[in-house]
Design a protein around this motif. Structure first.
Motif, PDB file in Angstrom:
ATOM      1  N   ILE A   1     -13.828   4.430  -8.448  1.00 62.07           N
ATOM      2  CA  ILE A   1     -12.638   4.497  -7.407  1.00 62.07           C
ATOM      3  C   ILE A   1     -12.766   3.886  -6.228  1.00 62.07           C
ATOM      4  N   LYS A   2     -11.732   3.425  -5.641  1.00 63.01           N
ATOM      5  CA  LYS A   2     -11.943   2.766  -4.255  1.00 63.01           C
ATOM      6  C   LYS A   2     -10.799   3.599  -3.441  1.00 63.01           C
TER       7      LYS A   2
ATOM      8  N   VAL B   1      -5.599  11.122 -10.710  1.00 61.55           N
ATOM      9  CA  VAL B   1      -6.904  10.212 -10.960  1.00 61.55           C
ATOM     10  C   VAL B   1      -7.501  11.202 -12.065  1.00 61.55           C
TER      11      VAL B   1
ATOM     12  N   LYS C   1      -7.941  -1.510 -11.818  1.00 68.20           N
ATOM     13  CA  LYS C   1      -6.994  -1.885 -10.982  1.00 68.20           C
ATOM     14  C   LYS C   1      -5.788  -0.985 -10.703  1.00 68.20           C
ATOM     15  N   GLU C   2      -5.792   0.244 -11.449  1.00 71.83           N
ATOM     16  CA  GLU C   2      -4.499   0.939 -11.419  1.00 71.83           C
ATOM     17  C   GLU C   2      -4.573   1.643 -10.101  1.00 71.83           C
ATOM     18  N   ILE C   3      -3.257   1.687  -9.827  1.00 66.94           N
ATOM     19  CA  ILE C   3      -2.926   2.350  -8.321  1.00 66.94           C
ATOM     20  C   ILE C   3      -2.599   3.596  -8.456  1.00 66.94           C
ATOM     21  N   PHE C   4      -3.351   4.823  -8.088  1.00 67.21           N
ATOM     22  CA  PHE C   4      -2.955   6.078  -8.052  1.00 67.21           C
ATOM     23  C   PHE C   4      -2.199   6.632  -7.017  1.00 67.21           C
TER      24      PHE C   4
ATOM     25  N   SER D   1      -9.042   3.375   0.213  1.00 69.35           N
ATOM     26  CA  SER D   1      -8.863   2.509   1.443  1.00 69.35           C
ATOM     27  C   SER D   1      -8.115   3.209   2.472  1.00 69.35           C
TER      28      SER D   1
ATOM     29  N   HIS E   1      -4.567   4.248   0.450  1.00 69.76           N
ATOM     30  CA  HIS E   1      -4.558   3.379  -0.891  1.00 69.76           C
ATOM     31  C   HIS E   1      -5.774   4.057  -1.713  1.00 69.76           C
TER      32      HIS E   1
ATOM     33  N   ALA F   1      -0.484   5.462  -3.012  1.00 69.38           N
ATOM     34  CA  ALA F   1      -0.196   4.231  -2.032  1.00 69.38           C
ATOM     35  C   ALA F   1       0.888   4.810  -1.074  1.00 69.38           C
TER      36      ALA F   1
ATOM     37  N   GLN G   1      -7.052   3.457  -5.623  1.00 63.85           N
ATOM     38  CA  GLN G   1      -7.251   2.566  -6.961  1.00 63.85           C
ATOM     39  C   GLN G   1      -8.224   2.393  -7.706  1.00 63.85           C
ATOM     40  N   ALA G   2      -8.198   2.395  -8.966  1.00 65.55           N
ATOM     41  CA  ALA G   2      -9.405   2.204  -9.835  1.00 65.55           C
ATOM     42  C   ALA G   2     -10.070   1.048  -9.607  1.00 65.55           C
TER      43      ALA G   2
END
Length: 594
Positions: A387-388, A377, A404-407, A390, A397, A409, A399-400
């Motif tokens: 940042i999110k 990140v 919506k970029e996944i760093f 989950s 998970h 998961a 994700q930005a």
């Protein structure tokens, strides 16, 4: 407004530069009540504000502005302001107050951003504080502002060296020596940098070999597990009575089938190389250590053969490393397994922190939680609104929010409690804390592997080799620790009683394993260790190539020795050891002949 209790008008504050006029906070109730006399803007007493004339009062007039500059550095011209901040920073640096020093240098750089001296000095302060990335950024900026500044090149070399970029560090020190040949510090730093570069390359080669051997050992473990399962299947099918009878046609069929269906260890894939590995030579020209490395790194047994003679498949090195929290390589990364697959366990103290760095995250665990740093990140996204994170019972998970970029998961190795798991950020990195469920630990389930120490973070990761990381059970609840200590004390007491019962009275050794006093007594049979012949416990009769299915591999027994002399024959026996009544007919015939 603006007047004190004596009727004197008060202007700007000497202590707080933002307060430009005194305003009383209220009316005092008595002579001892001074709280209402304080300024409502800066909370200072009235005497800390300069007296002035109310008519035409302007705090920004030349007269007042010149007076305010004595108390507020920010009102000075940029060069003078930078000089004041630089003096403060130099003084703090000499007193080893590095944090204050780099803050003051930052204020000075804000006043004169193109000063290579200030940028270089802040770089040196960052080096003292261990802020390697910030130091490298300032060193590159200083060299950009003054390419021929010897001290800037020197500090660039130091910053590159701290960031493990040794080739570039040597080049920077060489340039510093060219710009200032008489600089003894630069000459010494160049020699040290070259030595560290050679040591770093040697260390990287050792680490590469150690990481490759990890994958080879995991492939070997998978083979042994498949072989054991094949033995159990043959036993259940009635082909053999015991797994000790494994061999012959069954072993050949298993080897052939295993080679035809080779799979890499979990978490890795076969790598294709265009450089065929040179066959190992038994000639005496090679060094013994080189021969040993070649044998340990030979993975031809665990990879399928290719039809193309110019390429081959190989096992890759493990795709994780052991590091510190900041990503620096840890000494434990050069790992050799302990004997019999043992692992260090810490119950009463915490082990040295060791983080496992995978391609997506950096993680460390205790018995109750897993700490995860998604280091991919960017720093500018390490904010709560950017940042999110989950949580689910088996999922994690990151994700930005905007792009919506996944760093990061994936499916976790073991379940966690999503209600108590959390994450924090300090503006530079994100720290995720996953609380383990530990169902087997708390529920006392038997017949399954413990879930309190994870072998990997995600299901798609490669397993961390057993023994690389000590099991940290320091935070296990007290009642579980007490239960384990009682069970361990009972086990030791049982072993002690068994050992005392099996002590040899002649040599005081355990007659089950170590005593040799009665080995030659034909009436004594020394017992084997418990479970040695029990295939359910995982023991095999493969010592020295022993196999019931291949009698040719059995070692020939020693020839029988002659019976030792046992003394004079008892009277009831004759000369040849027979009973007298059995020898009487022979004696009568001898008498008649004579």
């Amino acid at each position: 407004m603006g007047y004190d209790t004596f009727g004197c008008f008060r202007g700007w504050c000497k202590r707080n530069a933002t307060c430009l006029e005194y305003v009383a906070n209220g009316v005092p109730a008595d002579a001892a009540d001074i709280a209402p006399l304080r300024c409502s803007h800066c909370r200072c007493l009235p005497q800390e504000h300069v007296p002035a004339i109310e008519e035409g009062y302007d705090p920004n007039s030349p007269e007042h502005l010149a007076a305010r500059r004595q108390y507020d550095v920010r009102l000075l011209p940029p060069e003078e302001r930078a000089a004041v901040y630089k003096g403060r920073a130099d003084s703090a640096y000499k007193n080893r107050n590095y944090r204050t020093a780099y803050i003051e240098y930052t204020h000075a750089i804000e006043a004169t951003p193109n000063s290579h001296v200030l940028v270089g000095n802040r770089c040196q302060t960052y080096i003292k504080l261990g802020k390697n990335e910030d130091a490298l950024r300032d060193a590159e900026r200083a060299v950009e502002l003054a390419p021929d500044w010897s001290k800037g090149r020197y500090r660039l070399g130091m910053s590159l060296q701290l960031n493990q970029r040794h080739d570039e560090a040597v080049a920077a020190f060489v340039r510093a020596c060219e710009l200032e040949p008489e600089n003894a510090d630069a000459q010494k730093a160049l020699a040290v940098a070259r030595t560290k570069r050679d040591e770093w390359y040697a260390q990287q080669e050792k680490l590469a070999k150690a990481r490759k051997r990890t994958t080879i050992r995991q492939a070997s473990d998978a083979y042994e597990e498949a072989k054991y399962q094949a033995k159990q299947a043959a036993k259940r099918a009635g082909k053999i009575k015991d797994i000790s009878q494994w061999g012959g046609v069954l072993a050949e069929a298993f080897e052939r089938e295993y080679r035809d269906n080779l799979r890499p260890p979990a978490g890795v894939e076969f790598a294709l190389t265009y450089m065929p590995v040179t066959e190992f030579s038994d000639s005496g020209d090679e060094d013994e250590e080189a021969k040993r490395d070649a044998a340990l790194l030979d993975d031809s047994r665990w990879v399928p053969e290719t039809s193309d003679g110019e390429t081959r498949l190989t096992l890759p090195p493990r795709n994780y490393t052991l590091v510190h929290e900041d990503g620096r390589a840890h000494k434990a990364d050069h790992f050799e397994p302990l004997s019999f697959g043992m692992q260090r366990v810490h119950n009463d103290d915490e082990p040295e922190p060791v983080w496992v760095q995978t391609p997506a995250a950096r993680w460390m665990q205790t018995a109750s939680e897993v700490s995860v740093i998604p280091y991919k990140v960017p720093t500018e996204l390490c904010r709560g609104h950017e940042i999110k994170v989950s949580f689910a019972r088996r999922l994690l998970h990151v994700q930005a929010v905007r792009s919506k970029e996944i760093f990061m998961a994936g499916e976790l190795e073991e379940p966690i409690n999503p209600n108590t798991s959390t994450w924090t950020t300090d503006g530079t990195c994100i720290m995720i804390t996953c609380i383990k469920e530990n169902l087997l630990l708390y529920n006392g389930a038997r017949g399954k592997g413990a879930d309190s120490h994870w072998g990997r973070l995600f299901k798609h990761d490669q397993y961390v080799e057993r023994g690389m990381i000590a099991a940290n059970y320091y935070d296990v609840p007290f009642e579980i620790k007490l239960r384990n200590k009682i069970a361990e004390a009972q086990r030791k007491e049982k072993e002690k009683l068994e050992k005392e019962a099996n002590l040899c009275p002649l040599c005081d050794k355990d007659v089950r394993f170590f005593c040799e006093c009665r080995v030659h007594d034909k009436d004594f049979e020394r017992p084997l260790p418990q479970g040695w012949k029990n295939s359910e416990m995982g023991f095999e009769d493969n010592y020295d190539g022993y196999s019931l299915a291949e009698p040719s591999k059995l070692k020939p027994s020693a020839p029988p020795q002659p019976r030792p002399y046992q003394g004079r024959i008892a009277p009831k026996y004759g000369l040849d050891g027979k009973r007298l009544e059995d020898a009487l007919p022979a004696l009568r015939m001898l008498r008649e002949t004579v």
